[in-house]
Enzyme design. Sequence first.
Site, PDB file in Angstrom:
ATOM      1  N   SER A  97       0.674  -1.122   0.125  1.00 13.41           N
ATOM      2  CA  SER A  97      -0.043   0.079  -0.036  1.00 13.41           C
ATOM      3  C   SER A  97       0.877   1.360  -0.099  1.00 13.41           C
ATOM      4  O   SER A  97       2.170   1.255   0.316  1.00 13.41           O
ATOM      5  CB  SER A  97      -0.710   0.006   1.331  1.00 13.41           C
ATOM      6  OG  SER A  97      -0.031   0.367   2.422  1.00 13.41           O
ATOM      7  N   LEU A 112     -14.608   7.497   9.371  1.00 15.70           N
ATOM      8  CA  LEU A 112     -15.253   7.340   8.042  1.00 15.70           C
ATOM      9  C   LEU A 112     -15.136   6.080   7.384  1.00 15.70           C
ATOM     10  O   LEU A 112     -15.265   5.662   6.171  1.00 15.70           O
ATOM     11  CB  LEU A 112     -14.849   8.520   7.104  1.00 15.70           C
ATOM     12  CG  LEU A 112     -15.198   9.902   7.543  1.00 15.70           C
ATOM     13  CD1 LEU A 112     -14.341  10.923   6.527  1.00 15.70           C
ATOM     14  CD2 LEU A 112     -16.689  10.185   7.578  1.00 15.70           C
ATOM     15  N   SER A 113     -14.823   5.081   8.135  1.00 12.85           N
ATOM     16  CA  SER A 113     -14.408   3.769   7.839  1.00 12.85           C
ATOM     17  C   SER A 113     -13.442   3.520   6.808  1.00 12.85           C
ATOM     18  O   SER A 113     -14.016   2.797   5.647  1.00 12.85           O
ATOM     19  CB  SER A 113     -15.738   3.151   7.469  1.00 12.85           C
ATOM     20  OG  SER A 113     -15.741   1.675   7.594  1.00 12.85           O
ATOM     21  N   SER A 135     -11.592   1.439   6.846  1.00 16.79           N
ATOM     22  CA  SER A 135     -11.474  -0.181   6.817  1.00 16.79           C
ATOM     23  C   SER A 135     -12.199  -0.838   6.131  1.00 16.79           C
ATOM     24  O   SER A 135     -12.123  -1.665   5.186  1.00 16.79           O
ATOM     25  CB  SER A 135     -11.390  -0.572   8.219  1.00 16.79           C
ATOM     26  OG  SER A 135     -12.723  -0.136   8.922  1.00 16.79           O
ATOM     27  N   ASP A 184     -20.620  -0.545   8.326  1.00 18.53           N
ATOM     28  CA  ASP A 184     -19.552  -0.004   7.455  1.00 18.53           C
ATOM     29  C   ASP A 184     -19.603  -0.713   6.261  1.00 18.53           C
ATOM     30  O   ASP A 184     -19.783  -0.224   4.995  1.00 18.53           O
ATOM     31  CB  ASP A 184     -18.352   0.134   8.271  1.00 18.53           C
ATOM     32  CG  ASP A 184     -18.480   0.893   9.653  1.00 18.53           C
ATOM     33  OD1 ASP A 184     -19.437   1.674   9.581  1.00 18.53           O
ATOM     34  OD2 ASP A 184     -17.457   0.933  10.068  1.00 18.53           O
ATOM     35  N   TYR A 186     -14.133   0.574  22.796  1.00 19.89           N
ATOM     36  CA  TYR A 186     -15.400  -0.014  21.970  1.00 19.89           C
ATOM     37  C   TYR A 186     -15.861  -1.557  22.541  1.00 19.89           C
ATOM     38  O   TYR A 186     -17.046  -1.626  22.476  1.00 19.89           O
ATOM     39  CB  TYR A 186     -14.687  -0.241  20.553  1.00 19.89           C
ATOM     40  CG  TYR A 186     -15.694  -0.259  19.497  1.00 19.89           C
ATOM     41  CD1 TYR A 186     -16.395   0.493  18.524  1.00 19.89           C
ATOM     42  CD2 TYR A 186     -16.120  -1.766  19.241  1.00 19.89           C
ATOM     43  CE1 TYR A 186     -17.303   0.480  17.612  1.00 19.89           C
ATOM     44  CE2 TYR A 186     -17.197  -1.917  18.307  1.00 19.89           C
ATOM     45  CZ  TYR A 186     -17.610  -0.793  17.331  1.00 19.89           C
ATOM     46  OH  TYR A 186     -18.685  -1.086  16.455  1.00 19.89           O
TER      47      TYR A 186
END
Length: 396
Positions: free
Chosen positions: A73, A140-141, A143, A187, A239
């Site tokens: 990446s 904003l995900s 993932s 998501d 979480y």
Amino acid sequence: MTTTTSDTAADARSLFADRFGTEPAGTWSAPGRANLIGEHTDYNDGFVLPFAIQHRTHVALGTRADAVVRVVSTFDGDAVEVPLADLDALFPDRRDEVVEWARYPLGVAWALLAASGRNAVDLTGVDLAFASDVPVGAGLSSSAAIEGATASALAEVWALDLDRVALAQAGRRAENEAVGAPTGIMDQMASMLGRADAAIFLDCRSLDADVVDLGFDGAGLELLVIDTGVSHSHATGGYGERRASCELGASIMGVPALRDVTVDDLPRAAGLMDDVTFRRVRHIVTENQRVLDTVRTLRERGPAAIGDLLVASHASMRDDFEISVPELDTAVDAALASGAVGARMTGGGFGGAAIALVARARVETVTAAVTAAFAASGFSAPTIFTVTPSAGAARD
């Protein structure tokens, strides 16, 4: 945010060529998402109302002669390489042997193999190069975007007979078991099913999804994202503690999930559980009702009428679920004081971003007011930008 989709797709292709010495067979992409309302309700079998945004993760893919998956990446220069046949040994028990970012695409490959029933030795190997303009850590995900892009690409190249819901489920399994983040499916579903100028009204128990027109453009409204810059991680304690409280509350109420508790049940719940558990339960129960109320209001009165529901959602997350932080509260308060229709924190909490629904003519005013409020409080300057409801995962 000035990066364009075409720029990011080109970045993925360029990285692929640089690292793998050939051109990719194609690029696929999936968006991040903003959640209009419905926070932490997804893993309680509840209701959510997210929409895909214009910011996307792109993956360039090429096939290999061997049964190996290799990922690289733009945000990590080191390639990670794993034989497809070894994925079962890695996930979930040995996931810590893989650098965290790579667990997302490798975890998706692992989950797709399980969902499709295909044998790793029968599939072609792949090289994957990722580039993204989804802000990381802003709620904003990013993932789900990498999961959706990976799932879309691999499903096509491997000719898997899986629909978009199944691809979203593979993304959630990757995040839960390969990464170790106990998130729900909101998501991934938003990233896979997104539509332009619309939100996805999702029943997280049945996975039934309805498209709800937002009508922001026609009403002269913009949705601002106020990224506080405060980092958070779903894989760490806060979480998971909230999720455990919800499961405890459901157990005490004798129901499979808090989806089955109504607002009318809350007085009884208050007498059965400690104060902290009750407040966690109350947030979920009232938030589910706010999602239903928001959908009805959008359909009957339009987006300018949902402001009070957004504000009530933030108050519930701040006071009952206790997942806000001073920067998020400052963002919401300043946006409302300067004329926003409504505002709330979005995402898992403990940092990340707030959203504000703002008349187009007041975007600059609200942006300046929030920036000034952060400076007055001694906080680092926020990053503020608009998001547009956009299409879901696709081949570029």
